[in-house]
Design an enzyme around this catalytic site. Structure first.
Site, short mmCIF file in Angstrom:
data_model
loop_
_atom_site.label_atom_id
_atom_site.label_comp_id
_atom_site.label_asym_id
_atom_site.label_seq_id
_atom_site.Cartn_x
_atom_site.Cartn_y
_atom_site.Cartn_z
CD GLU A 42 3.03 4.30 7.21
OE1 GLU A 42 3.55 3.99 8.30
OE2 GLU A 42 2.12 3.64 6.68
N GLY B 142 0.80 -1.21 0.00
CA GLY B 142 0.00 0.00 0.00
C GLY B 142 0.83 1.26 0.00
CG ASP B 143 -1.34 4.84 -0.22
OD1 ASP B 143 -1.11 4.86 -1.43
OD2 ASP B 143 -2.49 4.90 0.25
N GLY B 144 1.95 3.07 2.42
CA GLY B 144 3.06 3.11 3.36
C GLY B 144 4.30 2.43 2.82
CG LEU C 6 4.63 4.05 -3.55
CD1 LEU C 6 5.47 3.31 -4.59
CD2 LEU C 6 3.36 4.60 -4.20
#
Length: 291
Positions: free
Chosen positions: A270, A61-63, A65
């Site tokens: 985050e 996910g975004d974290g 990445l």
């Protein structure tokens, strides 16, 4: 033959082994030479050192990445390695904003197609980076409330966290400037958002007009600190219509500074603690992503 380093966090996000294996199988069936690198099993720097020159595929996910892009930025390798994304996280906000398929096999086929797209990066004065969105204030406070609920509630945890934060938060005294122009008007600030991408929290369009490749950050400042105004803002935020509100300021710029009372910060999903001052600068075309 494409040579890829596939990085994933075995303990993050809501996707299981089946989804990750489907993506890896698609990459290998498409002729890619894939080295798997479970984050946490080895240090990320050690993985990158062991596979020099390989493009990187993030299965997460975004974290995840964010961590990979930040590491490549620190190592000076963003210009050397193209990044692919197979979204296997809880929110997958950056994937949504770049129209990356949420289906693992489909996203893997985009990596195999090998078409690099230059994207912008926001870099702060402490050396941190933002790939998607950074926000300060009530949104980050909502993330703090949602974090312990995510393992049980998944994406719904964001809504519960937002409700708890919305009831409790009185706002912060902050000075917000974009390219030298002050936006807060001396009033208390409920939320500040800087968007390279569009959504936060699994689909909430904080900066609905942002583009990740236009050399600009979309900035949203909410001054809706009264109880009723907070509720109205929350309802409009979920629909992406909050820029129409009178107590919301939206601009675009290349350098954004926020200073004042310590305020919680969330960068790419985050939490990074509470800060009293931070400056972000847009670096156009700083990295490449298969798109």
């Amino acid at each position: 033959m494409a040579e890829l380093l596939a990085i994933y966090n075995e303990h993050a996000g809501s996707a299981g082994d089946d989804a990750r294996n489907a993506a890896l199988r698609t990459l290998r069936d498409g002729g890619a030479d894939v080295v798997e690198a479970p984050a946490g099993q080895k240090d990320l720097d050690e993985m990158l050192d062991a596979c020099p020159g390989r493009d990187v595929v993030v299965l997460g996910g975004d974290g995840t990445l964010h961590v990979v892009v930040a590491t490549l930025h620190r190592r000076g390798e963003l210009g050397e390695r193209t990044v692919g994304l197979v979204p296997l996280g809880t929110g997958n906000d950056f994937a949504r904003g770049t129209k990356t398929p949420l289906d693992p096999a489909e996203a893997a086929r985009i990596v195999l197609a090998g078409r690099p797209r230059p994207l912008d990066l926001m870099v702060d004065d402490e050396g941190g980076v933002v790939v998607n969105v950074v926000h300060l204030g009530i949104g980050a406070e909502a993330s703090e409330q949602a974090t312990p609920l995510k393992p049980v509630l998944g994406r719904i945890a964001y809504s519960v966290g937002a409700l708890l934060a919305g009831v409790r938060s009185p706002g912060w005294r902050l000075r917000v400037t974009v390219d030298g122009r002050r936006l807060d008007g001396g009033r208390k600030v409920l939320m500040v958002g800087l968007g390279n991408g569009i959504t936060i929290g699994g689909g909430t369009p904080l900066t609905p007009r942002a583009r990740p490749d236009d050399g600009m950050a979309d900035v949203v400042v909410s001054l809706a600190t009264g109880p009723l105004n907070r509720l109205v803002y929350a309802l409009h935020l979920r629909r992406g219509t909050h820029p129409t509100l009178r107590d919301v300021v939206t601009v675009r710029g290349r350098e954004v500074t926020v200073q004042g009372e310590p305020v919680p910060v969330n960068a790419d999903g985050e939490l990074t603690g509470h800060v009293g001052r931070r400056r972000w600068t847009v670096v156009p075309g700083a990295w490449r992503m298969f798109a």
